[in-house]
Enzyme design. Structure first.
Site, short mmCIF file in Angstrom:
data_model
loop_
_atom_site.label_atom_id
_atom_site.label_comp_id
_atom_site.label_asym_id
_atom_site.label_seq_id
_atom_site.Cartn_x
_atom_site.Cartn_y
_atom_site.Cartn_z
N GLU A 177 -5.25 -9.35 9.53
CA GLU A 177 -6.67 -9.59 9.21
C GLU A 177 -6.88 -10.97 8.60
O GLU A 177 -7.49 -11.13 7.54
CB GLU A 177 -7.21 -8.51 8.27
CG GLU A 177 -7.40 -7.17 8.94
CD GLU A 177 -8.12 -6.15 8.07
OE1 GLU A 177 -8.45 -6.47 6.90
OE2 GLU A 177 -8.35 -5.03 8.55
N HIS A 205 0.69 -9.24 4.87
CA HIS A 205 -0.42 -8.29 4.81
C HIS A 205 -1.09 -8.43 3.44
O HIS A 205 -0.99 -7.57 2.57
CB HIS A 205 0.10 -6.86 5.02
CG HIS A 205 -0.99 -5.88 5.38
ND1 HIS A 205 -1.03 -5.21 6.58
CD2 HIS A 205 -2.06 -5.45 4.69
CE1 HIS A 205 -2.07 -4.40 6.61
NE2 HIS A 205 -2.72 -4.54 5.47
N ARG A 207 3.91 0.85 12.54
CA ARG A 207 3.57 -0.50 12.13
C ARG A 207 3.63 -0.58 10.61
O ARG A 207 2.97 0.19 9.92
CB ARG A 207 2.18 -0.89 12.63
CG ARG A 207 1.76 -2.29 12.19
CD ARG A 207 0.41 -2.68 12.76
NE ARG A 207 0.03 -4.01 12.27
CZ ARG A 207 -0.97 -4.25 11.42
NH1 ARG A 207 -1.71 -3.25 10.96
NH2 ARG A 207 -1.24 -5.48 11.02
N ASN A 256 -7.93 -5.04 14.37
CA ASN A 256 -8.30 -3.93 13.50
C ASN A 256 -9.78 -3.65 13.69
O ASN A 256 -10.62 -4.49 13.35
CB ASN A 256 -8.02 -4.26 12.03
CG ASN A 256 -6.54 -4.43 11.75
OD1 ASN A 256 -5.69 -4.18 12.60
ND2 ASN A 256 -6.22 -4.86 10.54
N TYR A 295 -12.95 -0.81 13.14
CA TYR A 295 -13.40 0.41 12.49
C TYR A 295 -14.83 0.80 12.85
O TYR A 295 -15.14 1.98 13.01
CB TYR A 295 -13.30 0.27 10.97
CG TYR A 295 -11.88 0.28 10.47
CD1 TYR A 295 -11.23 1.47 10.21
CD2 TYR A 295 -11.17 -0.90 10.27
CE1 TYR A 295 -9.92 1.50 9.75
CE2 TYR A 295 -9.87 -0.90 9.82
CZ TYR A 295 -9.24 0.31 9.56
OH TYR A 295 -7.94 0.33 9.12
N GLU A 351 -5.25 -1.20 13.81
CA GLU A 351 -5.83 -0.27 12.83
C GLU A 351 -7.11 0.31 13.41
O GLU A 351 -7.93 -0.41 13.97
CB GLU A 351 -6.14 -0.96 11.49
CG GLU A 351 -4.93 -1.43 10.72
CD GLU A 351 -5.31 -2.01 9.36
OE1 GLU A 351 -6.43 -1.71 8.87
OE2 GLU A 351 -4.51 -2.79 8.81
N GLN A 362 0.80 -1.21 0.00
CA GLN A 362 0.00 0.00 0.00
C GLN A 362 0.83 1.27 0.00
O GLN A 362 0.32 2.34 -0.34
CB GLN A 362 -0.94 0.00 1.20
CG GLN A 362 -1.99 -1.10 1.13
CD GLN A 362 -2.85 -1.17 2.37
OE1 GLN A 362 -2.52 -1.84 3.34
NE2 GLN A 362 -3.98 -0.48 2.35
#
Length: 513
Positions: A189, A143, A99, A330, A332, A401, A44
């Site tokens: 994840e 990842h 991270r 993670n 959200y 995250e 990313q």
């Protein structure tokens, strides 16, 4: 033992109040040793996708198939060449930790065999630069970017061969970087990676089968998510055992695994929906944590999935059980969940059918864009951490995250992100005061990176990256100033704009709520 149904209902009803409008907190309110940082991942952010020996990963393949709005991360934020500049921004922001992930196909281009010296040099330089600037490196090994060579050779995570190859790759990282890295995460994840990659086929490596996936050309949605998860758990445990037996006493580090976690709320106050809440938590979280803590799969999964769910031998169970020092989470947003037993009557089943629930997201679509926006539910983070405490014995946790998306290149005055960070950090403080064993918090993401779901359409960054600028100029958003203000140990509150520096006084009439 699992918490009772009555306690589950009590928990759901009583976690609505978190951070009151009068609350004020600072960095110093958090326990000694608690760490604050931000994060990215290799594909990313790095760019240099075909430079200096790196070969494609399954994520490269997905983006070059035109599945991400025509975007790809061949250049991304070019952190491969700009890491020193970025680390100076981290210092300016006050980050205590960063991270990031290692690109397996940059370090070992074919997934196995020779180490790429240029890749080795890059990660050594990155880690050394972080440490020399007082920033802890927290490293993730996988990842969502398995080397394409291993996917082509034997199917990647659906083949047991991956356990050996992942362990060998992890061994290289521990040996080469472990004297400077004390926090290792094996897989990011893991639960979402297998669902989107092997059930819906929406993301890499695009395995799925009808009627569950779209444009499926390979895979089996009924079996492969369970098979991939089984091998991820075995690979994680194998790497963790290796680390603990060969490196931990000398390097004094810690190893864990990362899961994506919603907090869930029953759609109604019926017993059926309350039970559906627990079943969904067992499927989404217990799928991994039950083997890691208890050595076996959740009972409800055994019943609903049957023979499609791989079983652990006694040796495997003993190896997986207890094979982590911390859990990465993670988080959200929060979602509603409703019981749907009719799913179990379907002739062909996948993970969602086996779970027998329906979800109603609290995520909303921002006006004038296709970008999703998470509703402000920081109480969901507190509920999730309380659940980990009650159900799984309060393991050490890092929030790896947590962040809010906005449309890319939208206003630099990103108040939705500031509100989101304020609310969730405040909720985290409440959870800690209530006994949560959380050890750190990483905002997602440090820069506007190439996002998993929509490429460059949306952004989570504290710093904007100007994709139209040949130098990919970085510019701090209001959220970067807010996070800096907090990390520099100045108080924050819900009245106005948290006393930002005087050069931001033009914003002094803005309000949180």
């Amino acid at each position: 033992m699992r918490i009772s149904l009555s306690f589950s209902l009590f928990l759901l009803i009583n976690l609505a109040a978190v951070v009151s409008a009068a609350d004020r907190f600072s960095r110093d309110d958090f326990p000694p040793g608690f760490v604050f940082g931000s994060g990215t991942s290799a594909y990313q952010v790095e760019g240099a996708a075909d430079q200096e020996g790196r070969k494609p990963s399954i994520w490269d393949t997905l983006t070059h198939d035109g599945k991400m709005h025509g975007d790809n991360a061949d250049i991304a934020c070019d952190q491969y060449h700009k890491f020193k500049e970025d680390i100076q921004l981290m210092v300016e922001t006050g980050l205590e930790a960063y991270r990031f992930s290692v690109s397996w196909s940059r370090l070992i281009p074919n997934g196995r065999g020779l180490v790429n010296p240029k890749g080795l040099q890059y990660y050594n330089n990155l880690i050394n630069e972080l440490i020399s600037n007082g920033i802890q490196p927290h490293v993730t090994l996988h990842h969502s970017d398995l080397p394409q060579a291993l996917e082509d050779e034997y199917g990647g995570w659906i083949n047991r061969k991956i356990v050996y190859d992942f362990t060998t790759y992890a061994d290289v990282c521990f040996r080469m970087f472990g004297d400077k890295v004390s926090h290792w995460t094996t897989v990011n994840e893991a639960n979402v990676f297998v669902l989107e990659g092997y059930d819906t086929g929406f993301l890499q490596p695009q395995h799925c089968s009808s009627p569950f996936g779209v444009n499926c050309t390979r895979g089996n949605s009924s079996t492969e998510p369970y098979l991939a998860t089984h091998h991820i758990l075995l690979a994680h445990a194998s790497a963790a055992v290796l680390y603990k037996e060969k490196y931990q006493d000398k390097q004094h580090g810690f190893i864990g695994i990362n899961l994506f976690a919603y907090w869930l709320v029953p759609l109604t106050n019926t017993t059926e929906d309350a039970i559906a809440f627990q079943r969904a938590m067992d499927f989404l979280i217990g799928w991994y944590l039950d083997p890691l803590i208890y050595g076996d799969n959740p009972d409800v999964m055994k019943r609903n999935v049957g023979t499609r769910l791989p079983t652990f031998t006694n040796l495997e169970s003993n190896q997986v059980k207890g094979s982590f020092d911390f859990l990465g989470v993670n988080y959200y947003s929060t979602s509603y969940v409703k019981d749907d037993p009719s799913k179990l009557e379907m002739e062909v089943k996948d993970f969602i059918v086996d779970m027998a629930v329906d979800f109603k997201s609290m995520t909303i679509i921002q006006k004038d864009s296709s970008t999703s926006k998470f509703t402000l539910t920081p109480w969901g983070l507190q509920g999730l951490l309380e659940n980990f405490k009650q159900v799984y014995g309060n393991p050490p946790i890092y929030i790896h995250e947590n962040g809010q998306p906005t449309q890319h290149n939208s206003s630099m005055e990103d108040w939705p992100r500031v509100k989101y960070l304020y609310g969730h950090i405040g909720a985290l403080l409440h959870a800690l005061r209530n006994g949560s064993n959380t050890k750190g918090y990483f905002q997602w993401s440090f820069l506007d990176v190439f996002e998993m779901l929509d490429g460059f359409e949306s952004s989570f960054g504290l710093y904007c990256v100007d994709l139209d600028d040949p130098d990919l100029k970085r510019q701090p958003k209001l959220s970067a100033h807010w996070y800096k203000h907090f990390l520099k140990r100045k108080g924050v509150n819900s009245h106005g704009f948290i006393e930002l520096e005087k050069n931001l006084s033009v914003l002094s009439h803005a309000h949180f709520f």
